[in-house]
Design an enzyme around this catalytic site. Sequence first.
Site, PDB file in Angstrom:
ATOM      1  N   HIS A 276      18.725 -10.867  75.742  1.00  0.00           N
ATOM      2  CA  HIS A 276      18.677  -9.345  76.424  1.00  0.00           C
ATOM      3  C   HIS A 276      18.217  -8.624  76.794  1.00  0.00           C
ATOM      4  O   HIS A 276      18.554  -7.471  76.594  1.00  0.00           O
ATOM      5  CB  HIS A 276      20.420  -8.758  75.741  1.00  0.00           C
ATOM      6  CG  HIS A 276      20.939  -9.710  76.233  1.00  0.00           C
ATOM      7  ND1 HIS A 276      22.551 -10.241  77.209  1.00  0.00           N
ATOM      8  CD2 HIS A 276      21.681 -11.785  75.349  1.00  0.00           C
ATOM      9  CE1 HIS A 276      23.163 -11.575  77.365  1.00  0.00           C
ATOM     10  NE2 HIS A 276      22.861 -12.144  76.129  1.00  0.00           N
TER      11      HIS A 276
ATOM     12  N   GLU B 217      -3.700  -9.333  61.734  1.00  0.00           N
ATOM     13  CA  GLU B 217      -4.740  -8.702  61.121  1.00  0.00           C
ATOM     14  C   GLU B 217      -5.763  -9.417  60.848  1.00  0.00           C
ATOM     15  O   GLU B 217      -7.007  -9.491  60.238  1.00  0.00           O
ATOM     16  CB  GLU B 217      -3.855  -8.520  60.233  1.00  0.00           C
ATOM     17  CG  GLU B 217      -4.863  -6.873  59.000  1.00  0.00           C
ATOM     18  CD  GLU B 217      -4.185  -6.844  57.788  1.00  0.00           C
ATOM     19  OE1 GLU B 217      -4.041  -4.886  58.222  1.00  0.00           O
ATOM     20  OE2 GLU B 217      -3.212  -7.020  57.458  1.00  0.00           O
TER      21      GLU B 217
ATOM     22  N   LYS C 287      -8.163   4.864  57.548  1.00  0.00           N
ATOM     23  CA  LYS C 287      -7.357   4.734  56.107  1.00  0.00           C
ATOM     24  C   LYS C 287      -8.797   5.743  55.259  1.00  0.00           C
ATOM     25  O   LYS C 287      -8.825   7.173  54.520  1.00  0.00           O
ATOM     26  CB  LYS C 287      -7.745   3.217  55.404  1.00  0.00           C
ATOM     27  CG  LYS C 287      -6.999   2.854  55.860  1.00  0.00           C
ATOM     28  CD  LYS C 287      -7.084   1.461  54.679  1.00  0.00           C
ATOM     29  CE  LYS C 287      -6.277  -0.215  55.057  1.00  0.00           C
ATOM     30  NZ  LYS C 287      -6.768  -0.987  54.223  1.00  0.00           N
TER      31      LYS C 287
HETATM   32  O1  PA5 Z   1      -3.003  -8.621  54.177  1.00  0.00           O
HETATM   33  C1  PA5 Z   1      -3.820  -7.873  53.921  1.00  0.00           C
HETATM   34  O2  PA5 Z   1      -4.453  -7.689  53.314  1.00  0.00           O
HETATM   35  C2  PA5 Z   1      -3.113  -6.575  54.151  1.00  0.00           C
HETATM   36  O3  PA5 Z   1      -2.162  -6.148  54.505  1.00  0.00           O
HETATM   37  C3  PA5 Z   1      -2.763  -5.833  52.517  1.00  0.00           C
HETATM   38  O4  PA5 Z   1      -1.693  -6.578  51.895  1.00  0.00           O
HETATM   39  C4  PA5 Z   1      -2.631  -4.204  52.321  1.00  0.00           C
HETATM   40  O5  PA5 Z   1      -3.607  -3.345  53.177  1.00  0.00           O
HETATM   41  C5  PA5 Z   1      -2.374  -4.103  51.093  1.00  0.00           C
HETATM   42  O6  PA5 Z   1      -3.128  -3.675  50.387  1.00  0.00           O
HETATM   43  P1  PA5 Z   1      -2.437  -3.772  48.777  1.00  0.00           P
HETATM   44  O7  PA5 Z   1      -1.812  -5.414  48.958  1.00  0.00           O
HETATM   45  O8  PA5 Z   1      -4.260  -4.617  48.428  1.00  0.00           O
HETATM   46  O9  PA5 Z   1      -2.493  -3.048  48.441  1.00  0.00           O
END
Ligand code: PA5
Length: 446
Positions: A302, A281, A414
């Site tokens: 494995h 990410e 989203k």
């Molecule tokens: O790493 C990140 O920023 C994302 O994966 C968030 O953790 C995820 O989208 C959840 O977001 P939030 O903590 O605002 O609910």
Amino acid sequence: MSHCLEWSKAYAHRLPKNAGEPFFSRQKDISERLARELAAGELPFLNMPYREKLREALPPLLPRIKPFRHMLVLGIGGSALGARAIQRAFAPGQDEPNHAGPWLWIADNVCARAFEALLRKLQPAETVVVCISKSGGTIETLAQYFLVKEWLLAAIGERWKEHMIVVTDRTKGYLREEALRHGFHSMEVPDFLGGRYSALSAVGLLPAAFLGIDWQALLDGAYEVAHSLAQNPARLGVHPSFALACWAKALEEHQYSQLIFFCYIPSWAAYGLWFAQLWAESLGKNGKGIMPVPAVGVTDQHSVNQMFLDGPRDKGCLFLTSRARPQCGGFSGNLPEQWSWLAGKPFSALLEAEALGTRMALAANGVPLVHLDMEDDGPRAAGALMMLLEVATVFTGWLMDINPLDQPAVEMGKRLANARLGAKGYAGEEAALAAFLAEQRREQAF
Ligand code: PA5
């Protein structure tokens, strides 16, 4: 010796020995940027200014949550994966026979069947619910929150508020509003501490503390890795996180497209998923990045290891081991003749031998490999590893000239999902959905 990175096999095959140098020579501009962003408070995961506040805020909460047998965490992505990795590593009892509690359940998906099963089987009176969301507006987490709220209300009425804790932004977002509206106990996710960099805040450490894990050791281990850098960014050139970043960037430059995270600390297996999210990410942007591939030794010897060894030559490897020797039983002399060479050896010798064998095999097959060898496998060591990888991820992003702290591409899906469910303000997405669904389908039954 403490934790160490071993570099002798890092530059191999088509990754020349000097492949990291062009990036290493950028240390001046990277360290200046580091100094600037630290001064602006934009990298709290690294200098951890929230540490003392957390040490004050968490202990008074523990007597309140201790009487509960179950903690149900609602959260997703960075708001879930750190807690799960810590749980699996340091409180694995729940997956072992005859566990007598406490239990931690992390609901990080929207599987109606699984969630319903959780709510059917958990007793509301025995459960504390921790809703974790930095933004306070993540649909998956909020949807679960709405269902849990009804579940608690139906069972225990107005006392439902005493069973809720939120971990969210200090001032903003729907969850913060809910906390104020209903007077829940709340903990804050500090400003600029994004989801995947937040495991060592209340986000990961409140669940850890509930399980009786030494959460302060996690904090300390992380702090030890980063504090010299935070205090003196000019030390960047000697920090292992920067060496890792230069190596990762060199891999990308030389058309390596996958980064194996091969974890030979079996109890730390869930760290692979945590790392994969952190890396992917943060770094998958503008057509750039190297795909993280979590793997677990010895299980994956494995499974996917054949591909690592003899598939496309497009993989580098972070190879994780620990020098800790668990106290464990061994093999008696009572073995069949052809296995008698095992006699007298501890069971743990097998893991060690297989880690060595696989590491050598990867190196022999030309996979550029950095060996991360941890002094032990306790929480302090885990905190150190998490910090090292988080800092290395950010530096890799800076060397790639992308922003490692955002995730713009995931927003489209989203928004489309919100539009599909009828949320207001998504006219463009609604039109795009209609066009997508109107396209001619090409189905093939099987
Ligand atoms: O790493 C990140 O920023 C994302 O994966 C968030 O953790 C995820 O989208 C959840 O977001 P939030 O903590 O605002 O609910």
